[in-house]
Write a protein that holds these residues in place. Structure first.
Motif, short mmCIF file in Angstrom:
data_model
loop_
_atom_site.label_atom_id
_atom_site.label_comp_id
_atom_site.label_asym_id
_atom_site.label_seq_id
_atom_site.Cartn_x
_atom_site.Cartn_y
_atom_site.Cartn_z
N PHE A 236 0.80 -1.23 0.00
CA PHE A 236 0.00 0.00 0.00
C PHE A 236 0.84 1.28 0.00
O PHE A 236 0.34 2.33 -0.40
N ASN A 237 2.08 1.19 0.45
CA ASN A 237 2.87 2.39 0.66
C ASN A 237 3.39 3.01 -0.64
O ASN A 237 4.14 2.39 -1.38
N GLY A 238 2.97 4.27 -0.86
CA GLY A 238 3.55 5.08 -1.92
C GLY A 238 3.31 4.60 -3.33
O GLY A 238 2.72 3.56 -3.58
N SER A 239 3.77 5.42 -4.26
CA SER A 239 3.69 5.11 -5.69
C SER A 239 4.59 6.10 -6.42
O SER A 239 5.22 6.96 -5.79
N ASP A 240 4.63 5.98 -7.73
CA ASP A 240 5.40 6.93 -8.54
C ASP A 240 4.52 8.07 -9.02
O ASP A 240 4.92 8.84 -9.89
N SER A 241 3.32 8.18 -8.48
CA SER A 241 2.35 9.16 -8.95
C SER A 241 2.31 10.38 -8.03
O SER A 241 1.93 10.27 -6.85
N LEU A 242 2.67 11.54 -8.57
CA LEU A 242 2.55 12.78 -7.81
C LEU A 242 1.08 13.09 -7.54
O LEU A 242 0.75 13.70 -6.51
N PHE A 243 0.21 12.66 -8.44
CA PHE A 243 -1.22 12.88 -8.27
C PHE A 243 -1.73 12.14 -7.04
O PHE A 243 -2.41 12.71 -6.18
N LEU A 244 -1.41 10.84 -6.91
CA LEU A 244 -1.84 10.06 -5.76
C LEU A 244 -1.20 10.57 -4.46
O LEU A 244 -1.84 10.55 -3.40
N ASP A 245 0.05 11.03 -4.56
CA ASP A 245 0.69 11.63 -3.39
C ASP A 245 -0.14 12.80 -2.87
O ASP A 245 -0.40 12.92 -1.67
N ALA A 246 -0.56 13.66 -3.79
CA ALA A 246 -1.33 14.84 -3.40
C ALA A 246 -2.72 14.46 -2.90
O ALA A 246 -3.25 15.07 -1.96
N VAL A 247 -3.33 13.45 -3.52
CA VAL A 247 -4.64 12.98 -3.06
C VAL A 247 -4.54 12.49 -1.62
O VAL A 247 -5.36 12.85 -0.76
#
Length: 232
Positions: A17-28
């Motif tokens: 579940f931890n993190g991703s390469d998506s700046l969009f999901l980070d901001a969400v």
């Protein structure tokens, strides 16, 4: 069952579940996890309480019930469980913190067992589920609580075990506070059963519930738009 096996399973599930390469999901995740984001939801809940109760005593009883939920979830988690158990948050654990995907250096306080986010959101959600008795509201509030739980793992500030214990404690608190509320409420007010299609079985207007759901939809739109702008 070996405790080391459980701890390793906790780490493996967190890694999923931890993190991703998506700046969009980070901001969400960052926007969703903020309590300030959900002030409109809290105001909407207060709105349906005011609209669907007949006097200040009934309104005060519900508000106090919500405060009791928060006291026993935040209070136990932050002032007793976390310092006593002293289990590192993944983002602060000296052994694995550099393997955790951290967003904007968001690491939170040192200890994370158990999740206050999971406990307090689920206790409030369950209290209103039992209070209002609407399938639509149940779906919205339970989804809101579970998505809050997802953000905590995505951001790496809680293990899944922290979340599960928080949800369990939130369920106990939310249910217990509702049962206490109902006992006091029926001493003050005669028991009524609503059969109109305009109201739930406990007397809450479906149109007022629709207002709350609309507020949640608008907040979610705000989260998505803000995340999209941040990711550009």
């Amino acid at each position: 069952m070996n405790i080391d096996w459980l701890l390793e399973l906790d780490r493996q599930v967190l890694a999923f579940f931890n993190g991703s390469d998506s700046l969009f999901l980070d901001a969400v995740a960052m926007t969703f996890t903020s309590g300030l984001t959900w002030i409109p939801l809290y105001l909407a809940l207060f709105y349906i309480v005011i609209k669907n109760n007949e006097n200040m005593t009934q309104i005060f009883l519900i508000v106090m019930s919500c405060l009791v939920c928060l006291f026993f979830t935040y209070g136990l988690a932050d002032f007793i469980a976390k310092p006593y158990v002293a289990r590192w948050r993944p983002t602060n654990d000296p052994i694995i913190k550099y393997t955790i995907d951290v967003v904007n250096n968001y690491r939170e306080t040192p200890y994370g067992f158990f999740s206050a986010h999971a406990a307090n959101t689920f206790s409030i959600a369950l209290f209103f589920v039992l209070l209002v008795r609407s399938r639509l509201l149940t779906t919205v509030l339970v989804a809101w609580s579970l998505l809050n739980c997802w953000t905590r793992m995505y951001l790496g500030v809680h293990y899944p075990g922290d979340i599960l214990v928080g949800l369990a404690w939130g369920a106990i608190v939310g249910t217990s506070v509702y049962l206490l509320y109902r006992k006091i409420y029926y001493k003050l007010t005669p028991k009524l059963n609503y059969v109109s299609s305009q109201y739930t079985s406990t007397g809450y207007s479906h149109s007022d519930i629709d207002v709350l759901v609309t507020v949640v939809v608008f907040v979610c739109c705000y989260i998505v738009i803000r995340a999209a702008i941040t990711a550009i």
